[in-house]
Design a protein around this motif. Structure first.
Motif, PDB file in Angstrom:
ATOM      1  N   LEU A   1      -0.198  -7.062  -5.673  1.00 16.22           N
ATOM      2  CA  LEU A   1       0.082  -7.601  -4.347  1.00 16.22           C
ATOM      3  C   LEU A   1       1.580  -7.753  -4.115  1.00 16.22           C
ATOM      4  O   LEU A   1       2.300  -8.336  -4.930  1.00 16.22           O
ATOM      5  CB  LEU A   1      -0.576  -8.976  -4.182  1.00 16.22           C
ATOM      6  CG  LEU A   1      -2.058  -9.081  -4.547  1.00 16.22           C
ATOM      7  CD1 LEU A   1      -2.537 -10.518  -4.346  1.00 16.22           C
ATOM      8  CD2 LEU A   1      -2.886  -8.118  -3.719  1.00 16.22           C
ATOM      9  N   GLY A   2       2.042  -7.232  -2.982  1.00 15.41           N
ATOM     10  CA  GLY A   2       3.427  -7.403  -2.581  1.00 15.41           C
ATOM     11  C   GLY A   2       3.498  -7.667  -1.094  1.00 15.41           C
ATOM     12  O   GLY A   2       2.480  -7.799  -0.414  1.00 15.41           O
ATOM     13  N   GLY A   3       4.709  -7.743  -0.559  1.00 16.18           N
ATOM     14  CA  GLY A   3       4.885  -8.051   0.858  1.00 16.18           C
ATOM     15  C   GLY A   3       5.118  -9.532   1.077  1.00 16.18           C
ATOM     16  O   GLY A   3       4.991 -10.350   0.160  1.00 16.18           O
ATOM     17  N   GLY A   4       5.446  -9.882   2.312  1.00 14.04           N
ATOM     18  CA  GLY A   4       5.813 -11.250   2.626  1.00 14.04           C
ATOM     19  C   GLY A   4       4.746 -12.279   2.329  1.00 14.04           C
ATOM     20  O   GLY A   4       5.034 -13.379   1.821  1.00 14.04           O
TER      21      GLY A   4
ATOM     22  N   ARG B   1      10.739  -8.247  -0.378  1.00 17.02           N
ATOM     23  CA  ARG B   1      11.816  -7.255  -0.476  1.00 17.02           C
ATOM     24  C   ARG B   1      11.291  -5.853  -0.761  1.00 17.02           C
ATOM     25  O   ARG B   1      12.066  -4.881  -0.803  1.00 17.02           O
ATOM     26  CB  ARG B   1      12.817  -7.636  -1.571  1.00 17.02           C
ATOM     27  CG  ARG B   1      13.602  -8.890  -1.312  1.00 17.02           C
ATOM     28  CD  ARG B   1      14.764  -9.029  -2.289  1.00 17.02           C
ATOM     29  NE  ARG B   1      15.820  -8.065  -2.011  1.00 17.02           N
ATOM     30  CZ  ARG B   1      16.183  -7.086  -2.849  1.00 17.02           C
ATOM     31  NH1 ARG B   1      15.546  -6.907  -3.983  1.00 17.02           N
ATOM     32  NH2 ARG B   1      17.168  -6.272  -2.527  1.00 17.02           N
ATOM     33  N   ALA B   2       9.990  -5.713  -0.956  1.00 15.82           N
ATOM     34  CA  ALA B   2       9.449  -4.415  -1.360  1.00 15.82           C
ATOM     35  C   ALA B   2       9.807  -3.307  -0.377  1.00 15.82           C
ATOM     36  O   ALA B   2      10.165  -2.188  -0.782  1.00 15.82           O
ATOM     37  CB  ALA B   2       7.936  -4.508  -1.524  1.00 15.82           C
ATOM     38  N   GLY B   3       9.699  -3.579   0.925  1.00 11.06           N
ATOM     39  CA  GLY B   3      10.004  -2.563   1.921  1.00 11.06           C
ATOM     40  C   GLY B   3      11.463  -2.139   1.886  1.00 11.06           C
ATOM     41  O   GLY B   3      11.773  -0.940   1.978  1.00 11.06           O
TER      42      GLY B   3
ATOM     43  N   ALA C   1      -4.194   2.020 -10.055  1.00  6.61           N
ATOM     44  CA  ALA C   1      -3.900   0.763  -9.370  1.00  6.61           C
ATOM     45  C   ALA C   1      -4.088   0.912  -7.873  1.00  6.61           C
ATOM     46  O   ALA C   1      -3.958   2.008  -7.317  1.00  6.61           O
ATOM     47  CB  ALA C   1      -2.465   0.314  -9.659  1.00  6.61           C
ATOM     48  N   PHE C   2      -4.405  -0.194  -7.219  1.00  3.64           N
ATOM     49  CA  PHE C   2      -4.342  -0.281  -5.770  1.00  3.64           C
ATOM     50  C   PHE C   2      -3.217  -1.244  -5.457  1.00  3.64           C
ATOM     51  O   PHE C   2      -3.247  -2.414  -5.859  1.00  3.64           O
ATOM     52  CB  PHE C   2      -5.652  -0.792  -5.170  1.00  3.64           C
ATOM     53  CG  PHE C   2      -5.629  -0.851  -3.660  1.00  3.64           C
ATOM     54  CD1 PHE C   2      -5.798   0.293  -2.897  1.00  3.64           C
ATOM     55  CD2 PHE C   2      -5.423  -2.057  -2.997  1.00  3.64           C
ATOM     56  CE1 PHE C   2      -5.764   0.255  -1.514  1.00  3.64           C
ATOM     57  CE2 PHE C   2      -5.391  -2.111  -1.611  1.00  3.64           C
ATOM     58  CZ  PHE C   2      -5.562  -0.949  -0.863  1.00  3.64           C
ATOM     59  N   VAL C   3      -2.191  -0.752  -4.781  1.00  4.37           N
ATOM     60  CA  VAL C   3      -1.028  -1.560  -4.432  1.00  4.37           C
ATOM     61  C   VAL C   3      -1.170  -2.000  -2.984  1.00  4.37           C
ATOM     62  O   VAL C   3      -1.203  -1.159  -2.073  1.00  4.37           O
ATOM     63  CB  VAL C   3       0.277  -0.774  -4.629  1.00  4.37           C
ATOM     64  CG1 VAL C   3       1.470  -1.618  -4.204  1.00  4.37           C
ATOM     65  CG2 VAL C   3       0.423  -0.338  -6.085  1.00  4.37           C
ATOM     66  N   ALA C   4      -1.275  -3.299  -2.764  1.00  4.34           N
ATOM     67  CA  ALA C   4      -1.468  -3.835  -1.420  1.00  4.34           C
ATOM     68  C   ALA C   4      -0.177  -4.448  -0.909  1.00  4.34           C
ATOM     69  O   ALA C   4       0.490  -5.201  -1.628  1.00  4.34           O
ATOM     70  CB  ALA C   4      -2.579  -4.886  -1.422  1.00  4.34           C
ATOM     71  N   VAL C   5       0.168  -4.131   0.328  1.00  5.76           N
ATOM     72  CA  VAL C   5       1.352  -4.688   0.985  1.00  5.76           C
ATOM     73  C   VAL C   5       0.846  -5.630   2.074  1.00  5.76           C
ATOM     74  O   VAL C   5       0.231  -5.187   3.054  1.00  5.76           O
ATOM     75  CB  VAL C   5       2.244  -3.587   1.578  1.00  5.76           C
ATOM     76  CG1 VAL C   5       3.505  -4.198   2.181  1.00  5.76           C
ATOM     77  CG2 VAL C   5       2.602  -2.559   0.502  1.00  5.76           C
ATOM     78  N   LEU C   6       1.100  -6.917   1.906  1.00  5.71           N
ATOM     79  CA  LEU C   6       0.561  -7.949   2.788  1.00  5.71           C
ATOM     80  C   LEU C   6       1.669  -8.525   3.656  1.00  5.71           C
ATOM     81  O   LEU C   6       2.598  -9.165   3.153  1.00  5.71           O
ATOM     82  CB  LEU C   6      -0.077  -9.072   1.950  1.00  5.71           C
ATOM     83  CG  LEU C   6      -1.041  -8.637   0.844  1.00  5.71           C
ATOM     84  CD1 LEU C   6      -1.546  -9.862   0.088  1.00  5.71           C
ATOM     85  CD2 LEU C   6      -2.192  -7.836   1.417  1.00  5.71           C
ATOM     86  N   GLY C   7       1.577  -8.281   4.958  1.00  4.88           N
ATOM     87  CA  GLY C   7       2.574  -8.801   5.883  1.00  4.88           C
ATOM     88  C   GLY C   7       1.939  -8.942   7.245  1.00  4.88           C
ATOM     89  O   GLY C   7       0.809  -9.421   7.365  1.00  4.88           O
TER      90      GLY C   7
ATOM     91  N   THR D   1       7.137 -20.224  12.122  1.00  3.56           N
ATOM     92  CA  THR D   1       7.422 -18.794  12.275  1.00  3.56           C
ATOM     93  C   THR D   1       7.039 -17.957  11.063  1.00  3.56           C
ATOM     94  O   THR D   1       7.195 -16.739  11.093  1.00  3.56           O
ATOM     95  CB  THR D   1       8.911 -18.583  12.565  1.00  3.56           C
ATOM     96  OG1 THR D   1       9.679 -19.129  11.482  1.00  3.56           O
ATOM     97  CG2 THR D   1       9.319 -19.245  13.868  1.00  3.56           C
ATOM     98  N   GLY D   2       6.551 -18.585  10.008  1.00  2.00           N
ATOM     99  CA  GLY D   2       6.233 -17.820   8.823  1.00  2.00           C
ATOM    100  C   GLY D   2       5.035 -18.356   8.075  1.00  2.00           C
ATOM    101  O   GLY D   2       4.675 -19.535   8.211  1.00  2.00           O
ATOM    102  N   VAL D   3       4.426 -17.488   7.280  1.00  2.00           N
ATOM    103  CA  VAL D   3       3.248 -17.882   6.503  1.00  2.00           C
ATOM    104  C   VAL D   3       3.601 -18.945   5.479  1.00  2.00           C
ATOM    105  O   VAL D   3       2.775 -19.811   5.163  1.00  2.00           O
ATOM    106  CB  VAL D   3       2.631 -16.646   5.827  1.00  2.00           C
ATOM    107  CG1 VAL D   3       1.534 -17.035   4.849  1.00  2.00           C
ATOM    108  CG2 VAL D   3       2.068 -15.703   6.879  1.00  2.00           C
TER     109      VAL D   3
END
Length: 319
Positions: free
Chosen positions: A258-261, A297-299, A141-147, A214-216
């Motif tokens: 895919l994870g992250g905000g 919440r991943a981080g 797997a490739f786990v991507a953290v998007l923030g 202030t947020g995506v």
């Protein structure tokens, strides 16, 4: 990973962790218990320089103060998911460009202030490790953290591949459009220059959009009626699609998670991203793409597992 203070035996009951996820826009802190459940959680805007360490310590003191004496005694240690180049053994920030830190101890001053052992990990490694476990620990797997940043960890045979420098997976600084906007790394047209959370908001404001958002999530909510928001989001999707296709061409992972905000956009992200990857794939096989249930919440979850694993009170997995 490092413990900057001798571990102590936690009080009776399941051990708790004090976890921090240091991002480009905010520092999130939480007291995390069994099942990755937060007993207390808070955040503050990210400041630069040594101020960020003071903010982490103050946030930790406030979170610990919210606990009962019995719960406080169960806090076994502190986990910090920190950006940039990190020496996990000494708990030192070697270089965090966005924070303005170079060769700066992180674990030692926090351990002194909080009175607990502190373990430090690269933010992507901590988040990706949590996402990977949450996804069932797939072999490939490739786990991507998007923030604010865009990065990931490749798993082969169930093991993380970090590379000789420890920086493998810096997808955000892969150039996908040489004529694109400047990136914080000094290049142009990197994935992060289009798909990083902060850069999306900056691009939207430059197109005449509301600079107060202030947020995506707020940006995505406007895409159905705001042409500027729709353009920025579409460009982000294209940059991510091209970046993941490059990963697919080079590594052919069994899946992309895919994870992250930014991944909390969920259907607004997943469907369009899959479609864009298919449109632009050429001869490259498109790996399955799915979302992690951890989202932003991943981080924190990864940092909590780091703290418990490093003190011997848990079985957390961190890349």
């Amino acid at each position: 990973m490092t413990q900057a203070r001798t571990p102590r035996e936690p009080g009776p009951g399941p051990a708790l962790a004090l976890a921090f996820d240091v991002g480009g826009t905010s520092v999130r802190g939480a007291v995390v218990g069994a099942g990755d459940v937060s007993l207390a959680e808070a955040r503050v805007p990210t400041r630069t320089g040594l101020a960020v360490l003071d903010d982490i310590a103050q946030l930790g003191e406030e979170l610990l103060a919210r606990l009962s004496a019995a719960a406080r005694a169960r806090v076994a240690g502190v986990g910090v998911a920190f950006p940039g180049l990190v020496d996990t053994r000494s708990g030192t920030s070697l270089k965090a460009v966005n924070l303005g830190l170079v060769d700066t101890p992180v674990a030692a001053p926090l351990a002194e202030r909080l009175g607990l052992p502190v373990a430090v990990s690269h933010d992507t490694a901590a988040a990706a490790g949590a996402i990977w476990v949450d996804a069932g620990s797939p072999a490939s797997a490739f786990v991507a953290v998007l923030g604010t940043g865009v990065a990931g960890v490749t798993y082969v045979g169930g093991r993380p591949i970090v590379g000789a420098s420890g920086q493998a997976g810096e997808l955000g600084h892969l150039v996908v459009d040489p004529a694109g906007p400047p990136c914080s790394c000094g290049l142009r047209g990197c994935v992060e220059s289009r798909a990083g959370a902060r850069r999306m908001l900056e691009s939207y404001a430059a197109l005449g959009g509301d600079p107060r958002i202030t947020g995506v999530a707020e940006l995505v909510a406007r895409t159905d009626h705001d042409p500027g928001a729709a353009q920025v989001w579409s460009e982000a999707i294209t940059a991510l699609a091209d970046g993941f296709l490059a990963v697919g061409a080079l590594l052919a992972p069994g899946q992309i998670i895919l994870g992250g905000g930014v991944a909390e956009a969920r259907g607004h992200l997943l469907g369009p991203l899959r479609d864009r990857m298919r449109e632009r794939a050429g001869v490259t096989a498109v790996p399955p793409v799915r979302l992690s249930s951890l989202g932003a919440r991943a981080g924190l979850v990864g940092a909590a597992r780091l703290a418990l694993a490093s003190t011997g009170t848990g079985t957390g997995t961190v890349a």
